[in-house]
Design an enzyme around this catalytic site. Structure first.
Site, short mmCIF file in Angstrom:
data_model
loop_
_atom_site.label_atom_id
_atom_site.label_comp_id
_atom_site.label_asym_id
_atom_site.label_seq_id
_atom_site.Cartn_x
_atom_site.Cartn_y
_atom_site.Cartn_z
N PRO A 2 -27.69 62.36 18.54
CA PRO A 2 -26.86 63.55 18.73
C PRO A 2 -26.44 64.19 17.41
CG PRO A 2 -26.19 61.85 20.24
CD PRO A 2 -27.17 61.22 19.31
N GLU A 3 -26.93 65.39 17.17
CA GLU A 3 -26.51 66.19 16.04
C GLU A 3 -25.75 67.38 16.62
OE1 GLU A 3 -29.80 66.83 13.30
OE2 GLU A 3 -30.79 65.06 14.08
N ARG A 126 -26.48 51.81 21.52
CA ARG A 126 -26.30 51.14 20.23
C ARG A 126 -24.84 50.76 19.95
NH1 ARG A 126 -30.83 50.29 20.51
NH2 ARG A 126 -32.60 51.25 19.45
#
Length: 308
Positions: A2-3, A126
DNA sequence: TGCGTTGTTTCACC
DNA sequence: CGGTGAAACAACGC
Protein backbone atom coordinates in the site's frame (compact mmCIF):
# COMPACT_ATOMS: atom_id res chain seq x y z
CA UNK A 1 2.53 -2.56 -1.10
CA UNK A 2 0.00 0.00 0.00
CA UNK A 3 1.38 3.33 -1.16
CA UNK A 4 -0.48 6.58 -1.52
CA UNK A 5 -2.95 5.40 -4.21
CA UNK A 6 -3.88 2.26 -2.28
CA UNK A 7 -4.21 4.19 0.98
CA UNK A 8 -6.31 6.90 -0.63
CA UNK A 9 -8.52 4.21 -2.15
CA UNK A 10 -8.96 2.77 1.34
CA UNK A 11 -9.77 6.21 2.73
CA UNK A 12 -12.51 6.76 0.17
CA UNK A 13 -13.98 3.32 0.76
CA UNK A 14 -14.12 3.73 4.51
CA UNK A 15 -15.58 7.20 4.28
CA UNK A 16 -18.15 6.21 1.66
CA UNK A 17 -19.43 3.14 3.50
CA UNK A 18 -18.91 3.96 7.16
CA UNK A 19 -19.03 7.70 7.79
CA UNK A 20 -22.01 8.55 9.97
CA UNK A 21 -22.31 4.98 11.24
CA UNK A 22 -21.74 3.84 14.80
CA UNK A 23 -19.39 1.09 15.95
CA UNK A 24 -21.16 -1.49 18.05
CA UNK A 25 -18.40 -4.05 18.45
CA UNK A 26 -14.67 -4.44 17.89
CA UNK A 27 -12.95 -7.81 17.84
CA UNK A 28 -9.19 -7.27 17.99
CA UNK A 29 -7.39 -10.60 17.88
CA UNK A 30 -3.91 -9.08 17.56
CA UNK A 31 -3.62 -6.34 20.19
CA UNK A 32 0.05 -5.73 19.40
CA UNK A 33 -1.02 -3.96 16.21
CA UNK A 34 -1.68 -1.03 18.54
CA UNK A 35 1.91 0.14 18.78
CA UNK A 36 3.05 3.15 20.81
CA UNK A 37 -0.60 3.96 21.27
CA UNK A 38 -1.58 6.58 23.86
CA UNK A 39 -4.79 4.57 24.36
CA UNK A 40 -3.95 0.87 24.37
CA UNK A 41 -7.43 -0.64 23.98
CA UNK A 42 -9.79 -0.35 21.00
CA UNK A 43 -12.86 -1.15 23.08
CA UNK A 44 -13.29 2.53 24.01
CA UNK A 45 -14.47 2.98 20.42
CA UNK A 46 -17.67 1.09 21.17
CA UNK A 47 -20.76 3.22 20.54
CA UNK A 48 -18.64 5.87 18.81
CA UNK A 49 -19.75 7.28 15.46
CA UNK A 50 -17.26 7.62 12.60
CA UNK A 51 -17.25 11.25 11.56
CA UNK A 52 -14.61 11.42 8.83
CA UNK A 53 -11.52 9.74 7.41
CA UNK A 54 -8.38 11.72 6.64
CA UNK A 55 -5.10 10.85 4.96
CA UNK A 56 -1.66 12.40 5.18
CA UNK A 57 1.08 10.61 3.24
CA UNK A 58 0.31 6.93 3.86
CA UNK A 59 -1.29 7.45 7.27
CA UNK A 60 -5.06 7.26 7.67
CA UNK A 61 -6.96 8.91 10.51
CA UNK A 62 -10.40 7.62 11.40
CA UNK A 63 -12.05 10.39 13.35
CA UNK A 64 -14.79 9.37 15.78
CA UNK A 65 -17.05 11.41 17.99
CA UNK A 66 -16.18 11.64 21.65
CA UNK A 67 -12.75 13.09 20.78
CA UNK A 68 -11.22 9.81 19.62
CA UNK A 69 -9.12 9.23 16.51
CA UNK A 70 -7.58 6.04 15.19
CA UNK A 71 -4.39 6.38 13.15
CA UNK A 72 -3.69 3.51 10.77
CA UNK A 73 -0.67 2.58 8.64
CA UNK A 74 -1.02 -0.39 6.27
CA UNK A 75 2.74 -0.72 5.70
CA UNK A 76 3.73 -3.66 3.52
CA UNK A 77 0.70 -5.88 3.55
CA UNK A 78 -2.30 -4.21 5.18
CA UNK A 79 -5.71 -4.72 3.60
CA UNK A 80 -9.00 -2.97 4.19
CA UNK A 81 -12.17 -4.94 3.38
CA UNK A 82 -15.70 -3.65 3.83
CA UNK A 83 -18.64 -6.04 3.71
CA UNK A 84 -21.98 -4.26 3.55
CA UNK A 85 -25.26 -5.68 4.81
CA UNK A 86 -26.44 -6.39 1.24
CA UNK A 87 -23.50 -8.77 0.72
CA UNK A 88 -21.26 -6.46 -1.36
CA UNK A 89 -17.51 -6.57 -0.75
CA UNK A 90 -15.08 -3.68 -1.25
CA UNK A 91 -11.29 -3.90 -1.01
CA UNK A 92 -8.21 -1.72 -0.85
CA UNK A 93 -4.56 -2.43 -0.13
CA UNK A 94 -2.77 -5.76 -0.28
CA UNK A 95 -4.26 -8.48 -2.54
CA UNK A 96 -4.12 -11.14 0.23
CA UNK A 97 -6.55 -12.35 1.53
CA UNK A 98 -8.18 -12.82 -1.84
CA UNK A 99 -11.48 -11.13 -2.46
CA UNK A 100 -13.43 -14.38 -2.66
CA UNK A 101 -11.85 -15.82 0.51
CA UNK A 102 -13.81 -16.59 3.62
CA UNK A 103 -13.72 -13.78 6.19
CA UNK A 104 -12.42 -13.31 8.73
CA UNK A 105 -9.33 -14.86 7.13
CA UNK A 106 -6.46 -16.19 9.26
CA UNK A 107 -4.63 -12.95 8.52
CA UNK A 108 -7.67 -10.84 9.46
CA UNK A 109 -6.80 -9.37 12.83
CA UNK A 110 -9.57 -6.90 13.58
CA UNK A 111 -13.34 -6.87 12.86
CA UNK A 112 -15.05 -3.49 13.25
CA UNK A 113 -18.81 -4.09 13.34
CA UNK A 114 -21.11 -1.15 12.67
CA UNK A 115 -24.72 -0.59 13.68
CA UNK A 116 -26.20 -1.27 10.24
CA UNK A 117 -24.42 -4.59 9.91
CA UNK A 118 -21.51 -3.32 7.81
CA UNK A 119 -18.23 -4.96 8.80
CA UNK A 120 -14.81 -3.45 8.29
CA UNK A 121 -12.12 -6.16 8.29
CA UNK A 122 -8.49 -5.21 8.77
CA UNK A 123 -6.09 -7.89 7.51
CA UNK A 124 -2.30 -7.88 7.47
CA UNK A 125 -0.51 -11.01 6.40
CA UNK A 126 2.88 -9.60 7.49
CA UNK A 127 1.67 -7.87 10.65
CA UNK A 128 3.93 -4.89 9.90
CA UNK A 129 1.08 -2.38 9.98
CA UNK A 130 0.17 -0.37 13.03
CA UNK A 131 -2.65 1.45 14.75
CA UNK A 132 -2.57 4.29 17.25
CA UNK A 133 -5.59 5.48 19.20
CA UNK A 134 -5.52 8.94 20.72
CA UNK A 135 -7.60 12.00 21.55
CA UNK A 136 -8.50 13.80 18.32
CA UNK A 137 -6.86 16.96 19.56
CA UNK A 138 -3.48 15.19 19.58
CA UNK A 139 -3.65 14.04 15.95
CA UNK A 140 -2.28 17.20 14.43
CA UNK A 141 0.86 16.98 16.55
CA UNK A 142 1.24 13.26 15.96
CA UNK A 143 1.08 13.74 12.19
CA UNK A 144 3.43 16.72 12.30
CA UNK A 145 5.96 14.60 14.19
CA UNK A 146 6.43 12.45 11.10
CA UNK A 147 7.82 15.48 9.28
CA UNK A 148 6.24 14.56 5.96
CA UNK A 149 7.17 16.49 2.85
CA UNK A 150 4.55 17.80 0.41
CA UNK A 151 1.96 15.34 -0.89
CA UNK A 152 3.21 13.78 -4.12
CA UNK A 153 -0.24 14.22 -5.63
CA UNK A 154 0.19 17.99 -5.75
CA UNK A 155 0.53 19.49 -9.23
CA UNK A 156 4.11 19.79 -10.42
CA UNK A 157 4.09 23.57 -10.09
CA UNK A 158 3.48 23.19 -6.37
CA UNK A 159 6.33 20.71 -6.07
CA UNK A 160 8.83 23.25 -7.40
CA UNK A 161 10.21 23.98 -3.90
CA UNK A 162 11.69 20.48 -4.00
CA UNK A 163 14.11 21.47 -6.74
CA UNK A 164 16.75 23.24 -4.62
CA UNK A 165 16.76 20.38 -2.16
CA UNK A 166 17.24 17.94 -5.03
CA UNK A 167 20.28 19.83 -6.23
CA UNK A 168 22.23 19.46 -2.98
CA UNK A 169 21.82 15.73 -2.47
CA UNK A 170 24.28 13.18 -3.79
CA UNK A 171 22.17 10.09 -3.07
CA UNK A 172 20.43 8.19 -5.87
CA UNK A 173 17.30 10.00 -7.03
CA UNK A 174 15.25 6.90 -6.28
CA UNK A 175 16.40 6.86 -2.65
CA UNK A 176 15.54 10.52 -2.25
CA UNK A 177 12.05 10.04 -3.70
CA UNK A 178 11.40 7.23 -1.22
CA UNK A 179 12.14 9.58 1.69
CA UNK A 180 8.72 10.61 3.00
CA UNK A 181 10.28 13.71 4.54
CA UNK A 182 11.26 14.84 1.04
CA UNK A 183 8.01 14.06 -0.75
CA UNK A 184 5.13 12.08 0.75
CA UNK A 185 3.33 9.13 -0.76
CA UNK A 186 5.73 7.37 -3.10
CA UNK A 187 6.76 3.80 -2.37
CA UNK A 188 8.79 1.31 -4.33
CA UNK A 189 6.23 0.80 -7.11
CA UNK A 190 5.38 4.41 -7.92
CA UNK A 191 8.98 5.59 -7.61
CA UNK A 192 10.00 3.15 -10.33
CA UNK A 193 7.04 4.26 -12.44
CA UNK A 194 7.73 7.98 -11.99
CA UNK A 195 11.40 7.49 -12.96
CA UNK A 196 10.40 5.53 -16.05
CA UNK A 197 7.90 8.22 -17.05
CA UNK A 198 10.60 10.88 -16.63
CA UNK A 199 13.12 8.63 -18.42
CA UNK A 200 15.65 8.85 -15.60
CA UNK A 201 17.98 6.14 -14.33
CA UNK A 202 17.15 5.35 -10.68
CA UNK A 203 20.81 5.57 -9.59
CA UNK A 204 21.40 9.06 -10.91
CA UNK A 205 22.67 11.23 -8.05
CA UNK A 206 19.82 13.63 -7.30
CA UNK A 207 22.22 16.56 -7.75
CA UNK A 208 23.17 15.41 -11.25
CA UNK A 209 19.73 16.07 -12.69
CA UNK A 210 19.50 18.99 -15.08
CA UNK A 211 16.76 21.59 -14.77
CA UNK A 212 14.61 20.02 -17.50
CA UNK A 213 15.11 16.60 -15.94
CA UNK A 214 13.98 17.84 -12.54
CA UNK A 215 10.88 19.40 -14.05
CA UNK A 216 10.12 16.22 -15.95
CA UNK A 217 10.36 14.29 -12.70
CA UNK A 218 8.11 16.71 -10.82
CA UNK A 219 5.50 16.14 -13.53
CA UNK A 220 5.95 12.39 -13.37
CA UNK A 221 5.36 12.08 -9.60
CA UNK A 222 1.69 13.20 -9.49
CA UNK A 223 1.14 11.47 -12.84
CA UNK A 224 2.28 8.08 -11.48
CA UNK A 225 0.27 8.45 -8.28
CA UNK A 226 -2.75 9.50 -10.33
CA UNK A 227 -2.48 6.45 -12.57
CA UNK A 228 -2.38 4.22 -9.51
CA UNK A 229 -5.38 5.98 -8.00
CA UNK A 230 -7.34 5.58 -11.25
CA UNK A 231 -6.88 1.85 -10.88
CA UNK A 232 -7.57 1.75 -7.16
CA UNK A 233 -3.96 0.71 -6.62
CA UNK A 234 -1.50 -1.24 -8.74
CA UNK A 235 -1.80 -4.98 -8.93
CA UNK A 236 1.48 -6.61 -7.90
CA UNK A 237 1.19 -10.25 -6.88
CA UNK A 238 4.30 -12.10 -5.72
CA UNK A 239 6.49 -9.33 -7.14
CA UNK A 240 4.86 -9.75 -10.55
CA UNK A 241 2.89 -6.91 -12.09
CA UNK A 242 -0.44 -7.34 -13.81
CA UNK A 243 -0.43 -4.15 -15.85
CA UNK A 244 -3.68 -2.45 -16.85
CA UNK A 245 -3.37 0.02 -19.73
CA UNK A 246 0.43 -0.43 -19.61
CA UNK A 247 0.61 0.55 -15.94
CA UNK A 248 2.76 -0.34 -14.10
CA UNK A 249 5.21 -0.14 -16.99
CA UNK A 250 8.38 -1.35 -15.27
CA UNK A 251 7.80 -2.36 -11.64
CA UNK A 252 7.42 -6.11 -11.31
CA UNK A 253 8.14 -6.67 -15.03
CA UNK A 254 11.71 -8.02 -15.00
CA UNK A 255 12.50 -9.80 -18.29
CA UNK A 256 9.35 -8.52 -19.97
CA UNK A 257 9.49 -6.08 -22.91
CA UNK A 258 9.41 -2.34 -22.29
CA UNK A 259 6.07 -0.99 -23.55
CA UNK A 260 7.93 1.93 -25.09
CA UNK A 261 10.95 0.34 -26.82
CA UNK A 262 10.72 -3.42 -26.38
CA UNK A 263 13.95 -3.81 -24.40
CA UNK A 264 13.78 -6.32 -21.55
CA UNK A 265 13.05 -4.66 -18.21
CA UNK A 266 15.96 -5.10 -15.80
CA UNK A 267 16.02 -5.50 -12.03
CA UNK A 268 18.82 -4.12 -9.84
CA UNK A 269 19.13 -3.08 -6.21
CA UNK A 270 19.20 0.57 -5.26
CA UNK A 271 19.50 1.37 -1.58
CA UNK A 272 18.66 -2.26 -0.84
CA UNK A 273 15.39 -2.00 -2.73
CA UNK A 274 14.38 -4.09 -5.70
CA UNK A 275 14.43 -1.62 -8.59
CA UNK A 276 13.02 -2.08 -12.07
CA UNK A 277 13.84 0.04 -15.08
CA UNK A 278 14.31 0.02 -18.83
CA UNK A 279 18.03 0.15 -19.68
CA UNK A 280 17.26 1.79 -23.02
CA UNK A 281 14.73 4.43 -21.97
CA UNK A 282 16.47 5.25 -18.68
CA UNK A 283 20.15 5.58 -19.53
CA UNK A 284 22.64 7.13 -17.18
CA UNK A 285 23.52 10.52 -18.51
CA UNK A 286 26.23 12.69 -17.06
CA UNK A 287 25.74 16.29 -16.22
CA UNK A 288 28.88 18.26 -17.14
CA UNK A 289 29.98 15.45 -19.42
CA UNK A 290 32.82 17.59 -20.73
CA UNK A 291 35.59 15.12 -20.34
CA UNK A 292 36.06 13.28 -23.62
CA UNK A 293 35.63 9.59 -23.01
CA UNK A 294 38.80 7.53 -23.06
CA UNK A 295 39.33 4.79 -25.60
CA UNK A 296 36.83 2.57 -23.85
CA UNK A 297 33.25 3.71 -23.35
CA UNK A 298 31.70 4.22 -19.95
CA UNK A 299 32.63 0.71 -18.87
CA UNK A 300 29.62 -1.22 -17.62
CA UNK A 301 28.93 1.30 -14.85
CA UNK A 302 25.23 1.29 -15.48
CA UNK A 303 24.72 -2.29 -16.49
CA UNK A 304 22.01 -3.82 -14.36
CA UNK A 305 22.20 -7.19 -12.75
CA UNK A 306 19.51 -9.32 -14.18
CA UNK A 307 17.08 -10.58 -11.60
CA UNK A 308 17.10 -14.33 -11.28
C1' DT B 1 15.72 -22.93 4.89
C1' DG B 2 17.38 -18.71 4.03
C1' DC B 3 16.09 -15.05 1.30
C1' DG B 4 13.06 -11.50 -0.32
C1' DT B 5 9.56 -8.47 0.79
C1' DT B 6 8.24 -2.69 2.53
C1' DG B 7 8.14 1.52 5.14
C1' DT B 8 10.44 3.42 8.69
C1' DT B 9 13.81 3.91 12.28
C1' DT B 10 18.32 3.43 14.09
C1' DC B 11 23.18 3.15 13.93
C1' DA B 12 28.05 3.59 12.49
C1' DC B 13 30.90 6.41 10.17
C1' DC B 14 33.02 10.18 7.79
C1' DC C 1 26.25 17.85 13.45
C1' DG C 2 24.53 16.40 9.02
C1' DG C 3 24.65 13.47 5.10
C1' DT C 4 25.05 8.82 3.79
C1' DG C 5 24.72 3.84 3.49
C1' DA C 6 23.78 -0.15 5.79
C1' DA C 7 21.41 -2.68 9.15
C1' DA C 8 17.49 -3.56 11.95
C1' DC C 9 12.67 -4.52 12.56
C1' DA C 10 8.07 -6.24 12.12
C1' DA C 11 6.47 -11.85 10.19
C1' DC C 12 5.67 -14.97 6.66
C1' DG C 13 5.62 -17.43 2.01
C1' DC C 14 8.21 -19.70 -1.26
Amino acid sequence: MPELPEVETARRLIERHLAGKTLIDIDNRLPKLLRDSPIADLSVLQRRTLLAVHRRAKVLTLEFDGDLSLLMHLKLAGQVAIFTADGSRYFAGHPVPKQDAEFPHKSTHIDFIFDDGTIFYLSDIRQFGWLRLMPSEDVEGAIAAFGFGPEGTLPATMLRPLEPRMMTRSIPIKTLLLDQKFVAGLGNIYVDEALFKAMLHPERPASSLTGPERRRLLEAIPWALGEGLKQGGAKIINSRAEPVDEFPAVHGRVGEPCFRCGTSIVKIRVGQRGTYYCPTCQKVRRKNAKRPPAATMVSGAEVGIRGK
